[in-house]
Design an enzyme around this catalytic site. Structure first.
Site, mmCIF file in Angstrom:
data_model
loop_
_atom_site.group_PDB
_atom_site.id
_atom_site.type_symbol
_atom_site.label_atom_id
_atom_site.label_comp_id
_atom_site.label_asym_id
_atom_site.label_seq_id
_atom_site.Cartn_x
_atom_site.Cartn_y
_atom_site.Cartn_z
ATOM 1 N N THR A 1 0.859 -1.174 0.000
ATOM 2 C CA THR A 1 0.000 0.000 0.000
ATOM 3 C C THR A 1 0.892 1.219 0.000
ATOM 4 O OG1 THR A 1 -1.411 1.376 1.433
ATOM 5 C CG2 THR A 1 -0.221 -0.382 2.490
ATOM 6 N N CYS B 1 -1.949 4.949 -5.340
ATOM 7 C CA CYS B 1 -2.756 4.137 -4.434
ATOM 8 C C CYS B 1 -2.899 2.796 -5.110
ATOM 9 C CB CYS B 1 -4.120 4.770 -4.166
ATOM 10 S SG CYS B 1 -5.216 3.703 -3.215
#
Length: 240
Positions: free
Chosen positions: A85, A199
């Site tokens: 992430t 992202c």
């Protein structure tokens, strides 16, 4: 060729972690052929717990959980750690300091590819935390010499909402794809030569044809860099 064991800190969200697992195994198969697949471990969070800490600004508590996850992977036999992430690279330095393994930072292979293409001014899409805080932009600027543009306030709110209300819940909406196209177009109007999909869920929504400039998908780039390291001879040193 002996493979190193990739330690994956996942579950943020599991949709993007599944993409990491797929890409890593596909690339290992492509490189080694036959029935080869990746040697890896994954610690997968309950993302509801992480999301609550993020939006309550309880970053110290989130950092403690990330350190614990990395230490679990270290005890399990991982040779290096990959945080699946962008946002949770906010505490990458603290995680690295708490383990005896290298941590492969997501921004570094992304920046390397951008610079190799001769580009310097890039747009950045991601969660509000990634777009607005300095932990990610600052690394791109200070370590890699890139100029980073982020969307305006209203566009940042749209990008963030789509990530949390749709993408991490497995929803891919055509209206949101169009909204992202418009955000990207405005970054390009401001001079962005490329756009970082900062992202790990955005790659589920945005495709190359949605942008007039190159897109750099951090999920794919990070996963491929992990394979490069796992298959390298004894592990080339990772920049700290």
């Amino acid at each position: 060729m002996s493979q190193k064991v990739i330690g994956l800190v996942g579950g943020m969200s599991w949709e993007s972690s599944a993409e990491y697992y797929r890409i890593i195994n596909e690339r290992v198969r492509d490189r080694l052929g036959g029935l080869h697949s990746a040697r890896c471990l994954m610690w997968s969070f309950d993302f509801a717990e992480i999301e609550a800490l993020q939006h309550a600004d309880r970053w110290d508590d989130a950092t403690a959980l990330m350190i614990e996850a990395a230490q679990r992977l270290e005890r399990g036999g991982a040779d290096f750690v990959v945080i699946c992430t962008n946002t949770m690279h906010r505490m990458a330095g603290q995680v690295q300091a708490a383990i005896g393994l290298p941590l492969l930072h997501i921004a570094d292979p992304t920046a390397d590819r951008i610079r190799a293409a001769g580009l310097r001014r890039v747009g950045l899409l991601g969660t509000a935390f990634t777009m607005e805080q300095d932990f990610y932009k600052g690394r791109l600027v200070e370590r890699h010499g890139l100029e980073v543009l982020v969307p305006g306030e209203e566009d940042r709110a749209v990008v963030h909402r789509v990530i949390y209300d749709e993408l991490v819940q497995g929803r891919v909406e055509e209206a949101s794809r169009q909204a992202y196209r418009e955000v990207i177009a405005r970054l390009v109007e401001r001079g962005a030569e490329a756009v970082i999909l900062g992202c790990t869920e955005i790659m589920l929504l945005v495709r190359p044809e949605d942008s007039p400039v190159p897109l750099y998908d951090t999920t794919t780039i990070h996963a491929e860099a992990a394979v490069d390291l796992a298959l390298s001879e004894y592990g080339a040193a990772i920049p700290g």
